[in-house]
Motif scaffolding. Structure first.
Motif, mmCIF file in Angstrom:
data_model
loop_
_atom_site.group_PDB
_atom_site.id
_atom_site.type_symbol
_atom_site.label_atom_id
_atom_site.label_comp_id
_atom_site.label_asym_id
_atom_site.label_seq_id
_atom_site.Cartn_x
_atom_site.Cartn_y
_atom_site.Cartn_z
ATOM 1 N N GLU A 1 0.814 -1.220 0.000
ATOM 2 C CA GLU A 1 0.000 0.000 0.000
ATOM 3 C C GLU A 1 0.845 1.266 0.000
ATOM 4 O O GLU A 1 0.352 2.345 -0.354
ATOM 5 C CB GLU A 1 -0.927 0.011 1.215
ATOM 6 N N ALA A 2 2.104 1.161 0.409
ATOM 7 C CA ALA A 2 2.980 2.338 0.456
ATOM 8 C C ALA A 2 3.793 2.515 -0.825
ATOM 9 O O ALA A 2 4.364 3.590 -1.046
ATOM 10 C CB ALA A 2 3.930 2.233 1.645
ATOM 11 N N ILE A 3 3.859 1.504 -1.655
ATOM 12 C CA ILE A 3 4.702 1.578 -2.849
ATOM 13 C C ILE A 3 4.316 2.739 -3.768
ATOM 14 O O ILE A 3 5.204 3.435 -4.290
ATOM 15 C CB ILE A 3 4.705 0.230 -3.590
ATOM 16 N N PRO A 4 3.016 3.028 -3.990
ATOM 17 C CA PRO A 4 2.703 4.192 -4.839
ATOM 18 C C PRO A 4 3.297 5.493 -4.301
ATOM 19 O O PRO A 4 3.730 6.352 -5.087
ATOM 20 C CB PRO A 4 1.169 4.234 -4.828
ATOM 21 N N PHE A 5 3.342 5.656 -2.979
ATOM 22 C CA PHE A 5 3.924 6.872 -2.401
ATOM 23 C C PHE A 5 5.434 6.920 -2.635
ATOM 24 O O PHE A 5 5.996 7.985 -2.885
ATOM 25 C CB PHE A 5 3.642 6.940 -0.897
#
Length: 348
Positions: free
Chosen positions: A248-252
């Motif tokens: 869930e943090a990879i796009p950021f």
């Protein structure tokens, strides 16, 4: 292709002759068995003969209270050298009882200046030891989220993110400033000789993020972006590390400009290689994939080789094949590491 050409092609997701591969950074306990198996005397020689494309360099740091940059902050204010075995995020740090920024300032914490404790000549010496064709990767770590948790004690810090975010930002900003300055010192001293840096924060558990995506975006990503911008200004690629399930943090992290996500911890929820390929193909490269929780310690060389073949099929490029935790433990049989490198180094 040599190691550096292979690395840059992997980062840019262009065709490669075979995957780039990184041994990781074996723990001191794991090194003797690996050296004995490969008939070498030390870790530097091991990296030269095992097929590793990388040469990792810990950024040298020596202060009165520590001998490693990842333990630069004396959060207990007792002058102790906090080694890797005794560091913890859960013990209450010096800001545990603080209720506002004035309280933090009243603690009179001595914020370290990296310029006093990083010797540019030592940086150059360590980097110059690398073989000419290897990818030199500076290990900055720069775990500002983890450092902030340690400064308060993790439970206190996580509550403060909700109740007193300004206070957490105040401490985190000071920590990020430290790492930004340290990175500039290192890259200025070794200009043109370093191809990558590794930074990161452990923010994932086996099942998901330890904090919400919203809090990751607020408290983790701004610091990452500052460090990425410094690295990129020197033409250096950024490998961003976090254990656990961080899908869930990879796009950021992509938005922050990170070049490579490390590791693919394949047994963590949502982190299986095919899922990551499907979600993020063309947006970022990865490192990892060879499971260190079950496969490397308990599997056979044949099973390890089969996993590498599978990874090469999923990621014909865009993946640096590596153990799924950089700190390789002494429960991994050396023959399984050899099986990983043997399969990676085959030209199909």
């Amino acid at each position: 292709m040599n190691s550096r050409e292979r690395f840059y092609a992997t980062v840019e997701r262009k065709p490669v002759d075979r995957p780039a591969c990184w041994l990781g950074d074996p723990t001191p306990e794991a090194v003797p068995a690996l050296c004995e198996y490969y008939h070498v005397d030390n870790i530097k020689e091991l990296k030269k003969v095992c097929g590793d494309d990388f040469y990792a360099v810990e950024i040298p740091y020596k202060s009165p209270t520590c001998s490693a940059i990842f333990a630069a902050f004396d959060w207990y204010m007792n002058g102790s050298d906090i080694d890797t075995e005794h560091r913890t995020l859960t013990a209450e740090g010096c800001f545990a009882q603080c209720e506002d920024i004035e309280d933090i300032e009243a603690v009179n914490f001595e914020w370290p200046d990296p310029a006093l404790y990083i010797d540019p000549e030592e940086c150059r010496r360590l980097v110059d030891e690398a073989p000419e064709d290897k990818v030199v990767m500076g290990m900055l770590w720069a775990c500002h989220f983890q450092d902030t948790c340690a400064a308060f004690g993790m439970e206190n810090c996580l509550m403060n993110m909700i109740s007193d975010p300004e206070m957490v930002h105040y401490v985190d900003d000071r920590i990020v400033d430290f790492y930004v300055k340290a990175l500039k010192i290192f890259l200025e001293a070794t200009k043109g000789k370093v191809q990558a840096i590794l930074i990161g924060n452990d923010m994932g558990s086996q099942r998901g993020l330890m904090i919400s995506p919203k809090l990751v975006k607020e408290f983790v990503i701004p610091g990452a972006k500052k460090l990425v911008e410094v690295a990129h200004s020197y033409g250096v690629k950024v490998v961003y590390h976090s254990c656990g399930s961080i899908v869930e943090a990879i796009p950021f992290l992509i938005e922050a400009g990170v070049d490579i996500i490390h590791p693919i911890q394949a047994l963590a929820a949502g982190m299986d290689p095919q899922n990551l390929k499907d979600k993020f193909e063309g947006q970022v490269s990865f490192c990892g994939g060879v499971d260190t929780q079950e496969l490397l310690p308990n599997g056979t060389p044949e099973q390890v080789a089969a996993k590498v073949k599978e990874l090469r099929t999923i990621f014909p490029t865009g993946l640096i094949i590596s153990p799924s935790h950089e700190g390789l433990q002494d429960d991994v049989p050396p023959q399984n590491i050899k099986a990983m490198f043997d399969e990676v180094n085959k030209i199909y």
